[in-house]
Enzyme design. Structure first.
Site, short mmCIF file in Angstrom:
data_model
loop_
_atom_site.label_atom_id
_atom_site.label_comp_id
_atom_site.label_asym_id
_atom_site.label_seq_id
_atom_site.Cartn_x
_atom_site.Cartn_y
_atom_site.Cartn_z
CD GLU A 175 32.71 15.75 5.88
OE1 GLU A 175 33.83 15.98 5.39
OE2 GLU A 175 32.49 15.80 7.11
CD GLU A 294 32.01 12.79 9.84
OE1 GLU A 294 32.84 13.67 10.16
OE2 GLU A 294 32.06 12.17 8.75
#
Length: 505
Positions: A175, A294
């Site tokens: 991320e 995720e």
């Protein structure tokens, strides 16, 4: 009012792709009680000689998890892997900044690799591209995968691990567009460091697969420009781009909540289009595939987590992200799994985040049992019966609108053909909250197939939860499903997850 119905045609020649078993992967991060009191708890009555909880291992084995992402997550962006190898007494404690906890490093790379082998899973390893960079990633890869005769491979051997771990799949950071991420970067900054890291890592081990960081989510203002810019740098050396997505139902609108898997479908299509744009611009020949590494429902524990991290930081294994899942959460998990199967041609990996205690299908009590959350069951069924060839469904369903979505299928469904077992499994969710829906499926291309079983999750109380003392939500058998003349007919209970297995007479 017109009667609600759904009908589908599946044919063994209508193939999407062979499903990569890794779409049923999961994730263990050094976060909350995922590791400590989760997979590892010396002194627990079920602990083995290594300190791993056998009760947890048994549940992970039941899920048949093929690959597990490690060690993060946000954790990895300030991770010093060297702290977690070597003699336990010499390992330092460190302030863990992502979740404001104390990391003792009692469990590190070698312990996790050993545990993964015990439960039959591969490791998907992430490297720190937040506060570290190219050389540290290369050192870690050398430690893990090189046979012997070099500084870091010999260090691994000194640490008692003679054979290399041979970790195949590596994530280039986590991320990295998120301002919450330590060492977050602009698309060009990330593209450059990811390119240089990927180039160097593949010189060490050309057989590894690499995952380039995608946007942290569709909510990011830079999405999907982030993917377009970063992949222009990394395209030649990476194999996947990552996707992350979480959903919640804070406004208690179940119809709207169960429609959110349509966002997953749109997200996947947008990232595929962006990858293919970069491929075209580069005059490339390879597809960049997707690692949806995720995904889950995540919202129940948010306020409690903030209170712990702000008011009581630097605890070892505080109870963070311990969502207790409802029955309706299990339905959305099932819908997302159906969506991944429908995109099996490009979604090759996915990781339910996470595996134990932290937004997880498996929960533990520190001095007590491990138990199955509601979401355990659709994940279990997809992993066990969703292996084989994804078949392109021709689905006709009555529809409804919700607050944020229009033309939502009352029934969402897909089928998987397992050639080895000569079985077909149909996964279906009835999103309708009031009515059972008649469902038929043309399976005439599978001659002489009959119903093996029809498993379902169906509860009147959508907010029902499981606990260590009671499995209030658990699979049931539906016994009225039949196949006659190649046509399957059944009734899908209102708000239900359904797994219909067919095989040769």
């Amino acid at each position: 009012m017109a009667k609600k119905y759904a009908k589908m045609v599946v044919d063994k020649d209508f193939k999407i792709a062979e499903i990569d078993k890794r779409i049923y992967g999961s994730f263990v991060e050094h976060l909350g009680r995922a590791v400590y009191e989760g997979i590892y708890q010396p002194g627990h009555k079920s602990a083995d000689d290594h300190g791993f909880r056998r009760d947890v291992m048994d549940l992970v084995k039941e899920l048949e998890v093929p690959i597990i992402r490690y060690p993060g997550g946000n954790f990895v962006s300030n991770y010093f892997w060297e702290d977690g190898v070597g003699p336990l007494a010499e390992r330092p404690k460190r302030l863990e900044l992502a979740w404001r906890s104390l990391e003792t490093n009692d469990v590190g790379l070698n312990e996790f690799a050993k545990w993964s082998a015990f439960v039959g899973s591969e490791v998907m390893m992430a490297v720190n591209l937040g506060t570290r960079g190219v050389s540290d990633a290369c050192n870690l890869l050398e430690y893990c995968n090189h046979t012997a005769g070099t500084k870091y491979s010999d260090l691994r051997i000194k640490h008692g691990v003679k054979e290399p771990h041979k970790i195949k799949t590596w994530c280039l950071g986590n991320e990295m567009d998120g301002p919450w991420q330590l060492g977050s970067k602009t698309p060009v900054e990330y593209g450059r460091i990811a390119y240089e890291t990927a180039k160097a890592m593949k010189l060490i081990d050309p057989d590894i697969e690499l995952v380039s960081c995608g946007s942290s989510g569709t909510f990011m203002k830079s999405f999907p420009e982030w993917e377009a810019v970063t992949l222009e740098h990394t395209y030649e050396h990476v194999d996947f781009v990552s996707l992350h997505q979480y959903f919640g139902n804070a406004d208690k609108d179940t119809s709207n909540f169960l429609a959110k898997s349509m966002e997953t479908d749109h997200f996947i299509k947008t990232v595929i289009a962006t990858c293919d744009y970069v491929k075209a611009k580069k005059r490339g020949k390879k597809n960049i595939n997707l690692s949806f590494d995720e995904w889950n429902v995540w919202y129940h524990s948010n306020q409690a987590d903030q209170d712990i991290m702000k008011k009581n930081p630097w605890q070892k294994a505080p109870g963070l992200l311990e969502d207790i899942y409802t029955f309706e959460d299990a339905l959305l998990v099932g819908l997302m799994l159906i969506t991944f199967i429908k995109h099996a041609d490009r979604v090759k990996m996915a990781c339910l985040a996470q595996l134990v205690n932290v937004i997880a299908p498996i929960m533990t009590e520190a001095d007590g049992p491990a138990w199955k959350q509601t979401i355990f069951y659709p994940y279990l069924h997809a992993s066990k019966f969703g292996r084989g060839i994804a078949l392109q469904p021709v689905l006709y369903s009555t529809k409804h609108d919700t607050k944020d979505y229009t033309d939502v299928n009352d029934v969402e469904s897909v089928a998987v053909y397992n050639e080895e077992r000569d079985e077909v499994t149909i996964f279906a969710v009835n999103r309708d909250l009031q009515d059972a829906i008649d469902f038929s499926c043309d399976v005439r291309s599978f001659e002489n197939f009959e119903v093996i079983e029809h498993i379902m999750l169906a509860e009147d109380d959508l907010l029902l939860v499981n606990s260590a003392v009671k499995q209030a939500v658990a699979p049931k058998q539906q016994n009225t499903t039949t196949v006659e003349g190649g046509i399957l007919t059944t009734s899908l209970m209102k708000a239900s997850w359904n797994v219909i297995r067919l095989g040769k007479k």
